[in-house]
Design an enzyme around this catalytic site. Structure first.
Site, short mmCIF file in Angstrom:
data_model
loop_
_atom_site.label_atom_id
_atom_site.label_comp_id
_atom_site.label_asym_id
_atom_site.label_seq_id
_atom_site.Cartn_x
_atom_site.Cartn_y
_atom_site.Cartn_z
NE ARG A 36 78.08 -8.93 13.14
CZ ARG A 36 79.21 -9.46 12.90
NH1 ARG A 36 80.13 -9.78 14.16
NH2 ARG A 36 79.66 -9.07 11.67
CB SER A 105 74.91 -1.36 8.33
OG SER A 105 74.79 -1.93 9.21
CE LYS A 134 79.50 -6.48 10.25
NZ LYS A 134 78.64 -5.72 9.31
#
Length: 196
Positions: A36, A105, A134
């Site tokens: 990521r 997701s 997040k």
């Protein structure tokens, strides 16, 4: 493959190469790696991805790129994981072909069902707990997670604030695994944290 799914985060590296930390996590028991990178150019992301792919290939660990189809195709990763705000899953499936892993997701049952129909291989469901990784996430309840695993017949991985202290609360949710970020990446001893 999905039991202990690591999502990388370079914010805890302290000048160490990311691929070294990922290797330590694999040695500790990580079974899948998602790279990521939100703040690199495609070129920088590709260079980093090639290094991480080499480590994952060495240990026969599936290697997934987060969000970026161009980088996933450039390095021939095992697959890609996308969120609800990225390209539609059906379009990503067309771009990567039928044989690559496609993770999507899902924050509720409707999104989970839609992702499955669009060609997802597995789901990342969450956020389960409060997370600093997040912003703007709404937590999924255990009941909502159970509804997803009961009604969608592809593997589901829980994500979001999962750590050593709270992971057992997800034991009866029929999960394929858990995805963690800081529980491993922020640890002083990465391989030990993964093993635990």
């Amino acid at each position: 493959m999905l039991e202990l799914y690591l999502v990388s985060d370079r914010s805890w590296l302290n000048d160490r190469p990311l691929e070294e930390d990922i290797e330590q996590a694999i040695l500790g028991g990580v079974t899948m790696v998602q790279l990521r990178e939100k703040n690199l150019t495609d070129e920088e992301f590709t260079i980093q991805a090639k290094k991480v792919k080499t480590i994952c290939s060495k240990y026969h660990i599936p290697f997934i790129i987060n969000d970026n189809v161009a980088v996933a195709l450039a390095v021939d990763s095992d697959g890609i994981h996308i969120g609800q705000d990225d390209l539609p899953a059906s379009l990503v499936r067309q771009k990567i072909g039928p044989d690559k892993i496609l993770g999507v997701s899902a924050h509720n049952l409707d999104e989970a069902i839609a992702a499955k129909k669009a060609g997802a291989t597995y789901l990342g469901a969450g956020a389960m707990f409060s997370t600093t990784t997040k912003d703007n996430t709404t937590n999924l309840s255990i009941e909502q997670l159970q509804a997803i695993t009961k009604n969608v017949d592809i593997p589901v991985v829980a994500i979001g604030g999962i750590n050593y202290d709270n992971c057992l609360s997800l034991k009866n949710c029929n999960l394929a695994g858990i995805a963690v970020v800081s529980a491993i990446m922020a640890a002083t001893n990465i391989s030990e944290a993964a093993a635990n």
